[in-house]
Write an enzyme that holds these catalytic residues in place. Structure first.
Site, PDB file in Angstrom:
ATOM      1  N   GLU A 277      40.603  31.267  41.032  1.00 23.68           N
ATOM      2  CA  GLU A 277      40.269  32.677  41.296  1.00 23.68           C
ATOM      3  C   GLU A 277      38.780  32.816  41.549  1.00 23.68           C
ATOM      4  OE1 GLU A 277      40.404  37.181  39.490  1.00 23.68           O
ATOM      5  OE2 GLU A 277      41.212  35.569  38.262  1.00 23.68           O
ATOM      6  N   LYS A 409      54.550  31.544  22.630  1.00 21.37           N
ATOM      7  CA  LYS A 409      54.611  31.727  24.089  1.00 21.37           C
ATOM      8  C   LYS A 409      55.391  32.953  24.532  1.00 21.37           C
ATOM      9  CE  LYS A 409      54.130  26.759  24.540  1.00 21.37           C
ATOM     10  NZ  LYS A 409      54.655  25.488  24.953  1.00 21.37           N
ATOM     11  N   ASP A 485      47.695  24.074  25.959  1.00 24.56           N
ATOM     12  CA  ASP A 485      48.991  24.426  26.527  1.00 24.56           C
ATOM     13  C   ASP A 485      48.838  25.770  27.258  1.00 24.56           C
ATOM     14  OD1 ASP A 485      51.569  25.237  27.056  1.00 24.56           O
ATOM     15  OD2 ASP A 485      52.389  24.392  25.211  1.00 24.56           O
ATOM     16  N   HIS A 583      34.292  40.930  44.722  1.00 27.60           N
ATOM     17  CA  HIS A 583      35.509  40.165  45.019  1.00 27.60           C
ATOM     18  C   HIS A 583      35.614  39.871  46.506  1.00 27.60           C
ATOM     19  CE1 HIS A 583      38.211  39.387  41.567  1.00 27.60           C
ATOM     20  NE2 HIS A 583      37.253  40.083  40.983  1.00 27.60           N
TER      21      HIS A 583
END
Ligand code: ADP
Length: 596
Positions: A277, A409, A485, A583
């Site tokens: 990104e 998660k 993770d 951006h």
């Protein structure tokens, strides 16, 4: 699938046969081409070329129409001519090969199509089909043109495209790489045919790199899709065997940028961020600069415990409640923790929190895990305790070692409220002139925006732990770089960002409170070369021998510090109305993507 299988052997012979003079001389039933005075191979070539060129042209037109939303029934003159050409060439080819096929079948020739009728072969085709399923391979407009039938032979016989190939004969995107040895070619074929399970290659060959290479080639042939661009070379496949990734065919490259130095608790850290990104690293870097220019940030670790919550069932709710009282009774803690702690030198039981749903009991075990993130460690400890409890409560039915009250998660209030992994708070006081000069905004605007966006806006959205601007951006990027993770980004990104004007309203006090940062510096992906290098950069690589657990705890504070920097910078960009501009500068390439 069956077409692919059949074509492995047949297409060459069917296409080659007309080229063999002895075949032509002795045929009595006429071929569709008999009336043509040109040499046969030339005629065949012309019609083949015509058929595939026209097919290619029509497919291109069809794709353009879909893209530009032009109705399919609106047909141009050139498309009409192409359809006519397709029709004529199809009639020719059908006549030629159809008659030839019937003729050889009648003659009882032992040609390749007869082999396909063999019972065993048919059974084999069915097995192969059932292994892959009846569905066509995934395809994307513009990525994969349906390959012309003659290409299918490449699945078994690697061939180089000839220079004179017409557009219709243009190779399909599949790239068949010749195997490095005939042994490899045999194994690839065996995997393609489903005789050798792909997952068994490592154990059968005893060579992880070779296994990955063979699996990759087999996969390309099975799917007809190229893996060009996904590198195979330059990776240590031994390092992931049995712990990080099964059935590898290559590795994905993620660029790593550095934000910092982050001045945190009197030390400077260069924070590695794995991301695609644009703007993210630059923005976090600006936040680090503002923090450093204001004297640095301070962090406090509030809690450190990984959790696992099995679900057990009884015949009655009363029995479930009895077990709840048993495990929560301080008098039983020593016994239970002795069983739990047997599993590891580092796992130490801290607490058990219970929740009941009817006859079902959820016991949320929390333990310290040293420098490991700790999921394996806590699970082993919990298994020991379940064995102990089973002997005391023989009517206890263990439904699962994880009953989702852990909660791993998945967004869950229990992690947001109780914490999971490391709970950290991190703060800084940003000076008025730093807010102006580096962050290009002012304290009042930031405080107001934080209240209306991160607090009120998130409340309006019914957020669960999402009272921040973009904590997960920084958490995910640091996790990818350091071998954490990435799926635990879900709860690790829980964060409330607070902003307040201090020192008579001149300076900005900013803090992030993150109750469930799940990180480790041993185990999992942390031991892979690239990820270990990033941990090394932060000075937290591997196990801390002097004070086990301090590397992982330090990493958690760095994550929180980087989030603080990210929050400061993004909030400032929004307050100053710079977000879209920055951006457009960093997140949109100036390159002409059509030329790239
Ligand atoms: P996780 O529990 O995060 O899944 P692993 O079980 O893969 O982690 O890795 C932890 C392993 O590392 C355990 O076998 C543990 O004994 C070992 N280990 C060595 N040093 C440490 C340490 N300082 N902290 C935690 N574990 C350690």
């Amino acid at each position: 699938m069956d077409v692919r299988r059949r074509s492995n052997k047949s297409v060459y012979s069917a296409a080659d046969e007309p080229l063999k003079p002895h075949k032509l001389s002795s045929v009595s039933p006429p071929n569709a081409s008999d009336g043509i005075s040109l040499p046969l191979y030339l005629t065949n070539g012309v019609f083949f070329t015509m058929f595939f060129s026209v097919m290619y042209f029509l497919l291109q037109r069809w794709r353009e129409k879909i893209r530009n939303s032009i109705p399919l029934h609106v047909v141009t003159l050139s498309e009409l001519a192409a359809m006519a050409g397709l029709f004529v060439s199809a009639i020719y080819l059908l006549g030629f090969f159809g008659v030839g096929f019937v003729q050889s079948a009648l003659k009882g020739n032992q040609d390749i199509w007869d082999v396909e009728d063999d019972e065993n072969n048919e059974k084999y085709i069915l097995e192969e089909d059932s292994r892959r399923g009846p569905w066509p391979a995934a395809t994307t407009l513009g990525c994969s043109v349906p390959p012309p039938p003659v290409r299918k032979i490449a699945a078994v016989a690697p061939e180089q495209p000839t220079k004179s190939a017409t557009p219709a004969e243009k190779p399909a995107p599949i790239i068949i790489t010749p195997a490095s040895s005939s042994d490899d070619e045999e194994i690839i074929k065996s995997v393609v045919e489903g005789k050798t399970p792909s997952y068994s290659l490592e154990s059968k060959l005893g060579d992880t790199k070779r296994a990955a290479s063979i699996r990759r080639e087999a996969l390309q042939r099975i799917t007809g899709k190229s893996l060009e661009g996904l590198p195979l070379e330059g990776f240590n496949y031994d390092s992931i065997l049995g712990q990080c990734c099964e059935m590898p065919v290559g590795y994905v490259q993620i660029p790593v940028g550095i934000a910092g130095p982050l001045l945190l608790d009197g030390r400077e850290y260069s924070v590695p961020m794995g991301t695609t990104e644009g703007c993210l690293v630059a923005s976090t870097n600006r936040g680090c600069k503002a923090i450093a220019a204001s004297g640095g940030a301070t962090s406090m670790l509030l809690r450190d415990g990984m959790t696992r919550a099995p679900v057990v069932r009884f015949g009655t709710a009363k029995r479930a409640a009895e077990l709840k009282f048993f495990v929560e009774d301080p008098a039983n803690f020593d016994n239970i923790s002795a069983a739990f702690n047997k599993s590891s030198r580092f796992g130490r039981l801290q607490s058990i929190q219970c929740a009941i749903a009817g006859k079902n009991l959820y016991m949320r075990f929390s333990c310290s895990t040293g420098d490991a993130m700790g999921m394996n460690m806590v699970s082993k400890g919990v298994q020991n305790v379940l064995d102990l409890l089973q002997s005391k409560y023989p009517d206890m039915d263990v439904l699962g070692i994880s009953g989702n009250f852990c909660s791993d998660k998945k967004p869950a209030a229990v992690n947001w409220i109780e914490g999971r992994g490391k709970s950290v708070v991190c703060e800084a006081t940003i000076k008025e002139d730093v807010v102006k000069k580096i962050l290009k905004t002012n304290v009042a605007s930031l405080v107001e925006l934080n209240m209306l966006k991160n607090l009120t806006g998130s409340a309006m959205a019914g957020a669960l732990g999402g009272f921040n601007a973009h904590a997960s951006n920084i958490v995910s990027a640091v996790y990818l770089a350091t071998g954490q993770d990435p799926a635990q980004n879900v709860e690790s990104s829980h964060c409330i960002t607070m902003m307040e004007a201090v020192n008579d309203g001149k300076d900005l006090h900013v803090s992030v409170t993150m109750p469930s940062i799940e990180v480790g510096t041993v185990g999992g992906g942390t031991q892979l070369a690239s990820q270990a290098a990033c941990l090394n950069l932060l000075g937290v690589k591997g196990a801390n021998r002097d004070a086990p657990g301090s590397n992982a705890r330090l990493l958690a504070t760095v994550v929180a510090g980087a989030v603080l920097a990210g929050e400061l910078s993004l909030m400032s960009a929004i307050a100053a109305g710079q977000l879209v501009n920055s951006h457009m500068k960093y997140n949109r390439s100036n390159k002409d993507v059509t030329k790239a």
